[in-house]
Design a protein around this motif. Structure first.
Motif, PDB file in Angstrom:
ATOM      1  N   ALA A 164       0.828  -1.204   0.000  1.00  0.00           N
ATOM      2  CA  ALA A 164       0.000   0.000   0.000  1.00  0.00           C
ATOM      3  C   ALA A 164       0.864   1.256   0.000  1.00  0.00           C
ATOM      4  O   ALA A 164       0.500   2.283  -0.595  1.00  0.00           O
ATOM      5  CB  ALA A 164      -0.926  -0.001   1.208  1.00  0.00           C
ATOM      6  N   ALA A 165       2.041   1.179   0.639  1.00  0.00           N
ATOM      7  CA  ALA A 165       2.939   2.334   0.669  1.00  0.00           C
ATOM      8  C   ALA A 165       3.391   2.725  -0.732  1.00  0.00           C
ATOM      9  O   ALA A 165       3.600   3.909  -1.029  1.00  0.00           O
ATOM     10  CB  ALA A 165       4.151   2.030   1.543  1.00  0.00           C
ATOM     11  N   ASP A 166       3.538   1.729  -1.628  1.00  0.00           N
ATOM     12  CA  ASP A 166       3.908   2.027  -3.005  1.00  0.00           C
ATOM     13  C   ASP A 166       2.813   2.827  -3.700  1.00  0.00           C
ATOM     14  O   ASP A 166       3.090   3.744  -4.492  1.00  0.00           O
ATOM     15  CB  ASP A 166       4.162   0.721  -3.772  1.00  0.00           C
ATOM     16  N   MET A 171       0.266   7.970  -5.524  1.00  0.00           N
ATOM     17  CA  MET A 171      -0.817   8.930  -5.330  1.00  0.00           C
ATOM     18  C   MET A 171      -0.258  10.342  -5.160  1.00  0.00           C
ATOM     19  O   MET A 171      -0.813  11.309  -5.700  1.00  0.00           O
ATOM     20  CB  MET A 171      -1.663   8.543  -4.119  1.00  0.00           C
ATOM     21  N   ARG A 172       0.844  10.465  -4.438  1.00  0.00           N
ATOM     22  CA  ARG A 172       1.460  11.789  -4.269  1.00  0.00           C
ATOM     23  C   ARG A 172       1.959  12.327  -5.613  1.00  0.00           C
ATOM     24  O   ARG A 172       1.859  13.521  -5.882  1.00  0.00           O
ATOM     25  CB  ARG A 172       2.590  11.702  -3.246  1.00  0.00           C
ATOM     26  N   GLU A 173       2.481  11.436  -6.454  1.00  0.00           N
ATOM     27  CA  GLU A 173       2.907  11.855  -7.792  1.00  0.00           C
ATOM     28  C   GLU A 173       1.720  12.368  -8.599  1.00  0.00           C
ATOM     29  O   GLU A 173       1.807  13.403  -9.271  1.00  0.00           O
ATOM     30  CB  GLU A 173       3.556  10.681  -8.523  1.00  0.00           C
ATOM     31  N   GLU A 174       0.613  11.630  -8.541  1.00  0.00           N
ATOM     32  CA  GLU A 174      -0.572  12.020  -9.307  1.00  0.00           C
ATOM     33  C   GLU A 174      -1.152  13.337  -8.782  1.00  0.00           C
ATOM     34  O   GLU A 174      -1.619  14.182  -9.565  1.00  0.00           O
ATOM     35  CB  GLU A 174      -1.633  10.918  -9.243  1.00  0.00           C
ATOM     36  N   ASN A 204      -7.163   2.141  -6.222  1.00  0.00           N
ATOM     37  CA  ASN A 204      -6.152   1.095  -6.073  1.00  0.00           C
ATOM     38  C   ASN A 204      -5.677   1.005  -4.626  1.00  0.00           C
ATOM     39  O   ASN A 204      -5.472  -0.094  -4.084  1.00  0.00           O
ATOM     40  CB  ASN A 204      -4.968   1.394  -7.000  1.00  0.00           C
ATOM     41  N   LEU A 205      -5.508   2.162  -3.993  1.00  0.00           N
ATOM     42  CA  LEU A 205      -5.095   2.183  -2.585  1.00  0.00           C
ATOM     43  C   LEU A 205      -6.156   1.503  -1.725  1.00  0.00           C
ATOM     44  O   LEU A 205      -5.832   0.722  -0.819  1.00  0.00           O
ATOM     45  CB  LEU A 205      -4.866   3.616  -2.120  1.00  0.00           C
ATOM     46  N   ALA A 206      -7.417   1.798  -2.001  1.00  0.00           N
ATOM     47  CA  ALA A 206      -8.500   1.151  -1.251  1.00  0.00           C
ATOM     48  C   ALA A 206      -8.416  -0.363  -1.396  1.00  0.00           C
ATOM     49  O   ALA A 206      -8.580  -1.117  -0.428  1.00  0.00           O
ATOM     50  CB  ALA A 206      -9.853   1.663  -1.732  1.00  0.00           C
ATOM     51  N   ARG A 207      -8.154  -0.828  -2.615  1.00  0.00           N
ATOM     52  CA  ARG A 207      -8.053  -2.272  -2.860  1.00  0.00           C
ATOM     53  C   ARG A 207      -6.909  -2.879  -2.058  1.00  0.00           C
ATOM     54  O   ARG A 207      -7.056  -3.950  -1.460  1.00  0.00           O
ATOM     55  CB  ARG A 207      -7.846  -2.526  -4.353  1.00  0.00           C
ATOM     56  N   LYS A 208      -5.766  -2.205  -2.023  1.00  0.00           N
ATOM     57  CA  LYS A 208      -4.620  -2.726  -1.267  1.00  0.00           C
ATOM     58  C   LYS A 208      -4.899  -2.758   0.228  1.00  0.00           C
ATOM     59  O   LYS A 208      -4.317  -3.562   0.961  1.00  0.00           O
ATOM     60  CB  LYS A 208      -3.374  -1.874  -1.540  1.00  0.00           C
TER      61      LYS A 208
END
Length: 266
Positions: A164-166, A171-174, A204-208
């Motif tokens: 999830a950290a990846d 997300m910060r890049e986006e 995607n983060l939610a899924r992880k």
């Protein structure tokens, strides 16, 4: 004459008789088609999800009512298919039973696979041999749910972030890219692209995190509506209205209502 329904010996016959009477004698039900029912089906699904949340709080009656409404949708579609000489409700049930037996060999054939989720996906794939891509066959779900389904499919071949950290880094890049487009006053197309990338990454983060992004947003939306109604009610008690308050005063009122509601939920 409700006894036409209540006199039936079992629930299956009661449902079929009810549906037949509605189609024969109710002008609204008689006009419905496969296309017209879709909007009502979607509404009923969301109402079931809300009722599930209420059941988690100990209020089960709404769930009983909403499940009945959703069941009526199933019966209605099956009846339309029967009118078209395609299949009936009994066929729907038989197909479901056969499918679940096939997809649960660990239950019905004494198999003990280590990864039941992978087994489920493999068996589902075997039912759809005509698909040429993992992206094929995804139903027209709401956008966040659709994104997570795509990501689940891609993950099956290893195209996925490991942690999830990846995803947080991505997300910060986006977010930085979206901020750049905003500050440079980019056009609508660029803003849509970058904003969509942010939402896709959040899904995607939610899924992880093993969360359903669609349900998370629904929960927050309902929470906001409850708090906003509380603001309106509190403003009325104070003999004013939200329109008459400054933004700072509205924010202070929101925080007051938030504390009150959080305390009442404890």
């Amino acid at each position: 004459m409700p006894e036409r329904i209540h006199d039936k010996d079992n629930y299956y016959d009661k449902l079929r008789t009810l549906m037949q009477i509605l189609r024969d004698e109710c002008p609204w039900d008689r006009e419905q088609t496969l296309h017209s029912l879709r909007r009502y089906t979607l509404e009923e699904v969301h109402e079931v999800l809300e009722a599930v949340d209420e059941a988690n709080q100990g209020h089960w009656l709404p769930l009983k009512n909403e499940l009945g409404d959703l069941l009526l949708q199933v019966v209605f579609y099956a009846h339309l298919a029967e009118e078209a000489d395609q299949f009936n409700l009994g066929d729907v049930i038989d197909t479901l039973v056969s499918k679940m037996i096939y997809r649960h060999p660990h239950v019905f054939e004494h198999a003990r696979p280590a990864d039941l989720s992978r087994q489920w996906d493999t068996l589902k794939d075997a039912e759809h041999t005509g698909r040429t891509s993992l992206m094929d066959g995804i139903p027209p779900l709401p956008a966040l749910k659709y994104a997570q389904k795509q990501q689940q499919r891609a993950a099956r071949v290893g195209f996925d972030w490991q942690y999830a950290a990846d995803v947080m880094t991505k997300m910060r890049e986006e977010m930085a890219e979206l901020e750049h487009e905003i500050t440079t006053q980019a056009g609508l197309d660029r803003l849509e692209d970058e904003f969509g990338d942010v939402l896709f990454t959040l899904a995607n983060l939610a899924r992880k995190l093993d969360l359903d992004a669609e349900l998370c947003l629904m929960k927050t939306s309902r929470k906001f509506a409850r708090r906003f109604r509380g603001m309106e009610h509190e403003a009325q008690i104070r003999a004013t209205s939200l329109e008459q308050l400054s933004l700072d005063e509205q924010e202070a009122l929101y925080q007051d209502v938030k504390k009150q509601q959080e305390h009442s939920d404890e």
